[in-house]
Design a protein around this motif. Sequence first.
Motif, mmCIF file in Angstrom:
data_model
loop_
_atom_site.group_PDB
_atom_site.id
_atom_site.type_symbol
_atom_site.label_atom_id
_atom_site.label_comp_id
_atom_site.label_asym_id
_atom_site.label_seq_id
_atom_site.Cartn_x
_atom_site.Cartn_y
_atom_site.Cartn_z
ATOM 1 N N LEU A 185 -3.944 -6.742 20.676
ATOM 2 C CA LEU A 185 -2.736 -6.147 21.136
ATOM 3 C C LEU A 185 -2.183 -5.479 19.894
ATOM 4 O O LEU A 185 -1.389 -4.488 20.009
ATOM 5 N N VAL A 186 -1.973 -6.590 18.674
ATOM 6 C CA VAL A 186 -1.164 -5.910 17.367
ATOM 7 C C VAL A 186 -1.900 -4.778 16.849
ATOM 8 O O VAL A 186 -1.104 -3.803 16.523
ATOM 9 N N GLN A 187 -3.429 -4.785 16.886
ATOM 10 C CA GLN A 187 -4.113 -3.504 16.535
ATOM 11 C C GLN A 187 -3.497 -2.404 17.354
ATOM 12 O O GLN A 187 -3.276 -1.380 16.662
ATOM 13 N N ILE A 188 -3.570 -2.389 18.358
ATOM 14 C CA ILE A 188 -3.388 -1.136 19.278
ATOM 15 C C ILE A 188 -1.792 -0.737 19.028
ATOM 16 O O ILE A 188 -1.491 0.499 19.001
ATOM 17 N N TYR A 189 -0.956 -1.896 18.734
ATOM 18 C CA TYR A 189 0.590 -1.470 18.753
ATOM 19 C C TYR A 189 0.654 -0.645 17.315
ATOM 20 O O TYR A 189 1.146 0.434 17.294
ATOM 21 N N TYR A 190 -0.062 -1.201 16.416
ATOM 22 C CA TYR A 190 0.017 -0.406 15.065
ATOM 23 C C TYR A 190 -0.687 1.096 14.936
ATOM 24 O O TYR A 190 -0.187 1.667 14.344
ATOM 25 N N ASP A 191 -1.678 1.035 15.887
ATOM 26 C CA ASP A 191 -2.227 2.412 16.041
ATOM 27 C C ASP A 191 -1.458 3.295 16.663
ATOM 28 O O ASP A 191 -1.020 4.679 16.255
ATOM 29 N N ASN A 192 -0.565 2.838 17.685
ATOM 30 C CA ASN A 192 0.609 3.761 18.347
ATOM 31 C C ASN A 192 1.850 3.903 17.380
ATOM 32 O O ASN A 192 2.555 5.088 17.602
ATOM 33 N N LEU A 193 2.043 2.909 16.311
ATOM 34 C CA LEU A 193 3.138 3.280 15.431
ATOM 35 C C LEU A 193 2.730 4.588 14.590
ATOM 36 O O LEU A 193 3.652 5.178 14.200
ATOM 37 N N LEU A 194 1.411 4.654 14.281
ATOM 38 C CA LEU A 194 0.951 5.827 13.372
ATOM 39 C C LEU A 194 1.559 7.262 14.173
ATOM 40 O O LEU A 194 1.554 8.270 13.416
ATOM 41 N N LYS A 195 1.655 7.215 15.331
ATOM 42 C CA LYS A 195 2.053 8.357 16.073
ATOM 43 C C LYS A 195 3.442 8.741 16.277
ATOM 44 O O LYS A 195 3.861 9.475 16.923
ATOM 45 N N LEU A 196 4.266 7.440 15.890
ATOM 46 C CA LEU A 196 5.656 7.576 16.349
ATOM 47 C C LEU A 196 6.292 8.785 15.200
ATOM 48 O O LEU A 196 6.108 8.623 14.170
ATOM 49 N N SER A 197 6.926 9.699 15.755
ATOM 50 C CA SER A 197 7.313 10.803 14.679
ATOM 51 C C SER A 197 8.873 11.107 15.170
ATOM 52 O O SER A 197 9.445 11.870 14.526
ATOM 53 N N ARG A 198 9.186 10.440 16.357
ATOM 54 C CA ARG A 198 10.605 10.926 16.730
ATOM 55 C C ARG A 198 11.599 9.623 16.912
ATOM 56 O O ARG A 198 11.193 8.423 17.360
ATOM 57 N N PRO A 199 12.981 9.587 16.244
ATOM 58 C CA PRO A 199 13.807 8.313 16.298
ATOM 59 C C PRO A 199 14.391 8.342 17.814
ATOM 60 O O PRO A 199 14.168 9.170 18.634
ATOM 61 N N VAL A 200 15.297 7.191 18.109
ATOM 62 C CA VAL A 200 16.128 7.142 19.122
ATOM 63 C C VAL A 200 17.093 8.376 19.116
ATOM 64 O O VAL A 200 17.422 8.863 18.363
ATOM 65 N N GLU A 201 17.146 8.837 20.577
ATOM 66 C CA GLU A 201 17.956 9.992 20.705
ATOM 67 C C GLU A 201 19.269 9.978 20.091
ATOM 68 O O GLU A 201 20.070 8.896 20.360
ATOM 69 N N GLY A 202 19.888 10.956 19.332
ATOM 70 C CA GLY A 202 21.195 11.053 18.783
ATOM 71 C C GLY A 202 21.234 10.155 17.441
ATOM 72 O O GLY A 202 22.407 10.346 16.861
#
Length: 366
Positions: free
Chosen positions: A195-212
């Motif tokens: 589960l943590v491995q998948i989370y870190y893989d998804n974290l690599l795709k994060l490119s946008r912060p919270v709106e505003g």
Amino acid sequence: MASAFRSSSWAPPAAASPRCTVSRLPAKLTIPSRKFARVDKRRVYTAKASGKDHGPDEKNAGGGFPCPTSKVFGKEAIGAEYGEGFETFRMDGPLKVDVDYLNNKLQESFLQRIRHAMKPDETYGLIFSWDNVVANTSSLKLSAWEQLAVEEGINIPQNGQIQRSMLHMAAEDVLRKVLFWGDGAGDVDRLKSRLVQIYYDNLLKLSRPVEGLREWLDALYTAGAPCAVVSCLDRRSMMEALERMDLRKYFQAVVSEEDGMESIAHRFLSAAVKLDRKPAKCIVFEDDPRGIAAAHNCTMMAVGLIGPHRAYELVQADLTVGGFSELSVINVRRLFAHKGFHFMDPQKQLAEKAPPKRKLTIDTFF
């Protein structure tokens, strides 16, 4: 003010000058083990390209990232219930740093008071929680649970209460008591690690912060208000995510897993030290009631951001908003306006002076 507490972790001294002729100094200093120095034991680094058969706790998480399973999908302690702080190392030995100590030690100097009188927005330190305040981690966690279910061939019930449990409960409790996955302790550990491995893989795709958030941070950056971000992630993952979201320049301090803080409140105190602002002059931006309670335990103000938790669950916050677009820089000063300039400074109670006692004398007449 030049404070002696710039960091919550001990830093080794600088290398000796080439002119030094002493060659019997120890090449490496050894530090006694403490509670907060156990981070390295919980972090496992592996190479993604390696073809070796790793155990459940040694699998790769996102190209060599550490896997702090007890933190990312865990339920951390609030901390500082009675004002206690954390221990840090100094050259003369360990030092106990608590809330009252920092409020007293990080007092403004005379020159700082003059500067803050001219630029009041620089008076306060702003501390941002990583989860759902800087980055939308709720979607990352739910996506990780869904992908794990697909890999295991199990369906997750479409129930709002179950989804809230997956976001706010520890992963082991969700696996054992909510989803009833895993036949034994070894199977549960394997699922947690994956589960943590998948989370870190998804974290690599994060490119946008919270709106505003970017617009709000840009306004604070223009006003000169110092900001910090706190998280249980490792520093490498956080810095790379901030770079992808183009937010790195807005944060003067970062508190990550390497700082060794064991509770939410300890991270807030560490951020206050790095910002050189006493806790009573800091504002925490949180979306979790536990984080709001930790901020108040540290004598900090708290701004609740409505999101995974509803507005009525954030009633303890000093200010509750639906998004960063509702905030302005003047709101920072208004949080402290009704408290006065010396809000939460130690005060001595003046005892009423008792009237002097009359000395009785006996006059003898002869």
